[in-house]
Design an enzyme around this catalytic site. Structure first.
Site, PDB file in Angstrom:
ATOM      1  N   ASP A  23       0.882  -1.160   0.000  1.00  0.00           N
ATOM      2  CA  ASP A  23       0.000   0.000   0.000  1.00  0.00           C
ATOM      3  C   ASP A  23       0.928   1.220   0.000  1.00  0.00           C
ATOM      4  OD1 ASP A  23      -2.313   1.598   0.339  1.00  0.00           O
ATOM      5  OD2 ASP A  23      -1.878   1.741   2.477  1.00  0.00           O
TER       6      ASP A  23
ATOM      7  N   ASP B  81      -6.572  -2.064   4.638  1.00  0.00           N
ATOM      8  CA  ASP B  81      -6.126  -3.129   3.749  1.00  0.00           C
ATOM      9  C   ASP B  81      -6.337  -4.515   4.335  1.00  0.00           C
ATOM     10  OD1 ASP B  81      -5.047  -1.445   1.626  1.00  0.00           O
ATOM     11  OD2 ASP B  81      -3.555  -0.840   3.090  1.00  0.00           O
TER      12      ASP B  81
ATOM     13  N   ASP C 186      -1.576  -1.110   6.363  1.00  0.00           N
ATOM     14  CA  ASP C 186      -1.712  -0.528   7.704  1.00  0.00           C
ATOM     15  C   ASP C 186      -2.545  -1.388   8.646  1.00  0.00           C
ATOM     16  OD1 ASP C 186      -4.279  -0.175   6.836  1.00  0.00           O
ATOM     17  OD2 ASP C 186      -4.184   2.003   6.697  1.00  0.00           O
TER      18      ASP C 186
END
Length: 642
Positions: free
Chosen positions: A311, A512, A508
């Protein structure tokens, strides 16, 4: 009797060893074979009883253990009146178990050190404002606690008064102290190096971040990998096979001593202990660095990862963006006030950046709000509908976007901005560009991952394609995909797994979570939030990106160590069995000595992992030490001023 034998096993080991020494003294100094035989017989009995008791306990649950093989070997030596060998075999087996116990305790030192970081008492404020010392178990949420210089912080909470610096190495693995002032969070198990603070307890006991870390590491060290389970099944059948082999050899050769020797030499002790001790040591090393592996199976799978997906916000970047540009269309002033009203109720990093940028604007009351996953927020403020999010959110609510607006969005994205669009009552009013700095050292860390064998490095983000392309080009990533919803990221993971890749996803631990759960290895960047600990396979407690190559290097080193131990164990057993069948020099005492030595070798080999540091760590440590030495005079000067 059984309990007494187990409780005094170490004493019986020492007595057995002393009797053997006295027996040899009687033989060589006093030339008394009668005294020698009597002492060796006593040593065999004293040493044999606890071994036989363990064998009997295993038999009661229908398990043929190593203790049974050794017990039969001792009895066989009695039958052929080889008291010297029976005594030595008993002593070496007991002494080997003692060393195994001690060295295994050493590998679990990380847990012991963690537990010792938590104080047993705390200073709690009473109704009249004084502070009294109470047990940790008596603390409740909301209590006001006093922590003095050098004291251990007993709970997770928030500083309400005072200031100081805290060493949070037990949580994050970093030894650099952090300044603490009113409003800052503090964690149980950390140390207030200087200053005096009062804190309000928010989490106590096992609910603290520190309590969850200890629980996680304990569960991880007690869990078994596939390799361990395979070896357990192997040992379950292997031990009876050795027993049958010894009986067959004895019947064919009519040599009872040879059969007894096979019983001793065929014990798979090093094989049984080699894999778990490697995993325990690897998990312990990781815990000291703020890298939490959720079990030994995670280590094995992580060591084989060939694709890592990232991410962007809070992972490759600091997650602390700033507003860089604002495009206004129509009633900009009112739209900005409505935007601030919505964002003040959000915990998203972009929301924090926006409220900080508009800190002088007064917020209105938000009447209702709803989060559209992957899009943004839909809210009612002062009787008006407010949309705050990305282009996907606007499309879902059919908000018109002119060519000029589209051009502005492209320009903001081309400059590397994340976009936040604001529509009021179906009309686009604001387009904000926010920039987030790439973490320092990320490019070097990604290069380290490639050297460790990771072939594919992918960026998956909800930002525009142009933004993620800029980041990917700067960092040298293999692929980059933008404008993705959480379910799109999870689908990417699924496709790469279907192609035969072993995938790790780094995020995180909150937005996600679908991808973290879907990936072979989910890696949570953060400071140990509940969600991060629950949803991922690996937790990086301080969110430092360089922990990822460290974790991968440690996982590979642990797996390599495990293979080394299996090889050593199997090689020793093979050599011993071949030697006893094909040579004249091998006997029971020598075989047992080599056998117990092999157990000690695999344990010591595993213990090397406790001090393992990757090349990346060593180079960073060298830089830190050089910096500390250079900064020393200035630091002392500042301290003297304070």
């Amino acid at each position: 009797m059984q309990k007494w034998l187990m409780k005094n096993r170490n004493r019986l080991t020492a007595i057995t060893g002393i009797l053997i020494v006295l027996a040899f003294a009687a033989k060589w100094l006093f030339k008394s074979e009668t005294a020698e035989s009597g002492l060796l017989l006593a040593a065999s009995l004293i040493g044999g009883f606890p071994i036989a008791a363990s064998a009997w306990q295993a038999l009661k649950v229908k398990v043929i253990s190593i203790d049974l093989l050794v017990t039969l070997a001792i009895l066989g030596s009695f039958v052929i009146q080889e008291f010297e060998e029976s005594a030595i075999v008993a002593f070496l087996f007991l002494f080997g178990a003692y060393l195994e116990q001690k060295t295994l305790a050493k590998t679990r030192s990380a847990i012991k050190k963690l537990v010792e970081m938590v104080p047993e008492t705390a200073l709690r404020q009473t109704a009249d404002g004084d502070f009294e010392e109470v047990d940790l178990d008596d603390l409740d949420e909301g209590d006001i606690l006093l922590v003095k210089p050098g004291g251990k912080i007993p709970v997770d909470g928030e500083v309400v008064s005072g200031s100081g610096t805290a060493n949070e190495a037990s949580i994050t693995g970093e030894s650099m102290p952090l300044g603490k002032k009113p409003g800052d969070p503090v964690y149980a198990g950390t140390i207030l190096e200087n200053g005096t603070i009062r804190i309000k307890a928010e989490k106590v006991g096992d609910e603290t971040t520190f309590g969850k870390i200890i629980e996680l590491v304990e569960e991880a060290q007690d869990s078994k990998s596939q390799a361990e389970r395979l070896i357990d099944r192997f040992s379950k059948y292997y031990t009876p096979v050795v027993l049958i082999l010894a009986i067959i050899v004895g019947l064919i050769s009519q040599d009872l001593e040879l059969a007894v020797t096979i019983l001793v030499l065929g014990c798979p002790g090093a094989l049984v202990i080699g894999v778990p001790v490697s995993n325990v040591a690897g998990i312990g090393n990781g815990a000291k660095q703020g890298i939490l592996f959720k079990g030994s199976e995670v280590i094995t799978k992580f060591s084989k990862v060939d694709t890592i997906m990232f991410d962007k916000t809070g992972t490759l970047t600091y997650g602390d963006p700033r507003v860089s540009q604002v495009k206004k269309y129509g009633q900009g002033q009112l739209a900005e006030q409505l935007l601030v009203s919505v964002e003040k109720e959000s915990a998203h990093p972009l929301a924090k950046a926006i409220t900080g940028y508009y800190e002088d604007l007064e917020a209105k009351e938000v009447e209702a709000s709803q989060v559209l996953q992957g899009g943004g927020i839909v809210a009612q403020v002062a009787g008006q509908q407010v949309l705050v999010g990305n282009r996907y959110l606007l499309d879902q609510y059919h908000v018109p976007v002119t060519k000029e607006m589209g051009k502005d969005m492209e320009e903001l994205a081309s400059a590397g901005n994340s976009l936040v669009l604001v529509a009021v009552n179906g009309q686009l009013e604001l387009a904000l560009g926010l920039k987030d700095e790439i973490r320092a050292g990320v490019k070097e860390d990604l290069a380290a991952l490639k050297k460790l064998g990771v072939k594919n490095l992918l960026l998956l983000s909800g930002d525009s394609q142009k933004t993620v392309d800029l980041v990917a080009e700067d960092l040298g990533l293999t692929e980059a995909y933008g404008q993705l919803l959480p379910e799109d990221k999870a689908e990417f993971v699924k496709k790469r797994q279907a192609a035969g890749e072993i995938v790790a996803f780094v995020g995180d631990g909150i937005n996600d979570s679908p991808s973290l759960a879907r990936a072979d290895i989910g890696i949570a960047m953060g400071s140990g939030t509940d969600v991060a600990i629950e949803t991922s396979s690996v937790v990086l407690m301080n969110g430092s990106f360089d922990r990822i190559p460290r974790a991968l290097a440690l996982a590979k080193a642990t797996r390599r160590n495990m293979i080394e131990n299996i090889t050593i164990a199997l090689a020793v057993v093979a050599v011993l069995l071949v030697s006893v069948l094909a040579s004249s020099w091998m006997n029971m005492a020598i075989g047992m000595f080599v056998h117990e030595g092999s157990i000690l070798v695999v344990i010591l080999n595993a213990m090397r992992l406790l001090a393992y540091r990757s090349k990346l760590q060593k180079s960073r440590k060298l830089i830190e030490n050089n910096f500390s030495q250079a900064a020393g005079p200035y630091t002392k000067g500042i301290e003297s001023i304070q």
